[in-house]
Enzyme design. Structure first.
Site, short mmCIF file in Angstrom:
data_model
loop_
_atom_site.label_atom_id
_atom_site.label_comp_id
_atom_site.label_asym_id
_atom_site.label_seq_id
_atom_site.Cartn_x
_atom_site.Cartn_y
_atom_site.Cartn_z
N PRO A 26 32.03 41.25 39.10
CA PRO A 26 32.01 39.80 38.97
C PRO A 26 33.35 39.18 38.61
O PRO A 26 34.12 39.74 37.83
CB PRO A 26 30.99 39.57 37.84
CG PRO A 26 30.89 40.87 37.12
CD PRO A 26 31.13 41.93 38.15
N ASN A 27 33.57 38.03 39.21
CA ASN A 27 34.76 37.19 38.98
C ASN A 27 36.04 37.74 39.61
O ASN A 27 37.08 37.08 39.57
CB ASN A 27 34.99 36.92 37.48
CG ASN A 27 33.80 36.20 36.87
OD1 ASN A 27 33.40 35.16 37.38
ND2 ASN A 27 33.22 36.75 35.82
N ARG B 143 42.53 33.43 38.66
CA ARG B 143 41.87 33.71 37.39
C ARG B 143 42.85 34.34 36.40
O ARG B 143 43.33 35.45 36.62
CB ARG B 143 40.74 34.69 37.67
CG ARG B 143 40.03 35.18 36.43
CD ARG B 143 39.13 36.37 36.75
NE ARG B 143 38.46 36.79 35.54
CZ ARG B 143 37.91 37.98 35.37
NH1 ARG B 143 37.93 38.86 36.34
NH2 ARG B 143 37.33 38.29 34.22
N TYR C 173 45.51 39.16 34.79
CA TYR C 173 45.10 39.90 35.99
C TYR C 173 46.09 39.84 37.16
O TYR C 173 45.84 40.44 38.20
CB TYR C 173 43.72 39.40 36.45
CG TYR C 173 42.64 39.61 35.40
CD1 TYR C 173 42.29 40.89 34.98
CD2 TYR C 173 42.00 38.52 34.79
CE1 TYR C 173 41.34 41.09 34.01
CE2 TYR C 173 41.04 38.71 33.82
CZ TYR C 173 40.71 39.99 33.43
OH TYR C 173 39.76 40.20 32.46
N ASN D 291 35.58 48.80 40.08
CA ASN D 291 35.97 47.97 38.95
C ASN D 291 34.74 47.15 38.61
O ASN D 291 34.48 46.12 39.25
CB ASN D 291 37.15 47.06 39.31
CG ASN D 291 37.60 46.24 38.10
OD1 ASN D 291 36.89 46.18 37.09
ND2 ASN D 291 38.75 45.60 38.19
N ALA E 34 33.15 42.68 34.09
CA ALA E 34 32.43 42.47 32.83
C ALA E 34 31.23 43.41 32.68
O ALA E 34 30.82 43.74 31.56
CB ALA E 34 31.98 41.02 32.73
N GLU F 169 36.61 54.91 37.76
CA GLU F 169 36.53 53.56 37.17
C GLU F 169 37.94 52.96 37.12
O GLU F 169 38.88 53.62 36.70
CB GLU F 169 35.95 53.68 35.75
CG GLU F 169 35.83 52.36 35.03
CD GLU F 169 35.31 52.52 33.61
OE1 GLU F 169 34.79 53.61 33.26
OE2 GLU F 169 35.44 51.56 32.84
N HIS G 234 40.39 49.46 36.12
CA HIS G 234 40.59 48.14 35.52
C HIS G 234 42.03 47.70 35.75
O HIS G 234 42.96 48.51 35.63
CB HIS G 234 40.30 48.16 34.01
CG HIS G 234 38.89 48.54 33.74
ND1 HIS G 234 37.84 47.68 33.93
CD2 HIS G 234 38.35 49.72 33.36
CE1 HIS G 234 36.71 48.30 33.67
NE2 HIS G 234 36.98 49.55 33.32
N ARG H 246 42.60 45.31 24.49
CA ARG H 246 42.10 43.94 24.47
C ARG H 246 41.02 43.77 23.40
O ARG H 246 40.97 44.52 22.44
CB ARG H 246 41.62 43.57 25.88
CG ARG H 246 42.77 43.63 26.90
CD ARG H 246 42.33 43.18 28.28
NE ARG H 246 41.92 41.79 28.26
CZ ARG H 246 41.22 41.19 29.25
NH1 ARG H 246 40.89 41.89 30.32
NH2 ARG H 246 40.89 39.92 29.15
#
Ligand code: DQA
Length: 142
Positions: free
Chosen positions: A9-10, A17, A22, A71, A74, A95, A97, A104
């Site tokens: 998402p996003n 964004r 990012y 990825n 969220a 995975e 990111h 973070r």
């Protein structure tokens, strides 16, 4: 050998964004780089983005692939369903990111996905995906 790359998402908003977190690359640009590297490495690739948890679970269950690069965005921090789908299909997953989730907020520092992934690549910006494709090539060549 086919790699499925799933963006959660996003990530369709990449470029606009939070560019300080990012980066400025759009998802289209990143997907283009992924495709170029896969061609160079002799890998088939499909890229897929969804904002919906169930759609991601369906993609993991239904799409054909030898290795998953994901990825989960969220959903990394919330989704037992995506974790279970990866475990259920029994194929290797990496995975990814863009940001370093361990540097973070505390809520980003736990991943439900890490326990069912071969490994995690986090914090190299859009390059994280390309490092994952190289790792995928290595894993599939073993
Ligand atoms: C992300 C990190 C997640 O915590 C966040 O929710 C995202 C993107 C990353 O690529 O850095 O949407 O997965």
């Amino acid at each position: 050998m086919k790699i499925l790359v799933i963006h959660g998402p996003n990530l369709n908003l990449l470029g606009a964004r939070e560019p300080g977190v990012y980066g400025a690359d759009t998802l289209e640009t990143i997907n283009g780089r992924i495709s170029g590297l896969c061609t160079e490495l002799g890998l088939e690739v499909e890229t897929f983005q969804s904002n919906s948890e169930g759609t991601i679970v369906d993609a993991i269950q239904q799409k054909s692939f030898d290795l998953l690069v994901i990825n989960p965005a969220a959903y990394t921090h919330t989704s037992v369903a995506i974790r279970d789908a990866i475990a259920a299909v029994g194929r290797p997953a990496i995975e990814v990111h863009i940001s370093n989730i361990h540097k973070r907020e505390e809520f980003r520092q736990h991943s439900f996905i890490a326990g069912v992934a071969v490994g995690q690549i986090s914090g190299f910006g859009a390059e994280s995906y390309l490092l994952a494709i190289r790792a995928a090539k290595e894993l599939l060549s073993r």
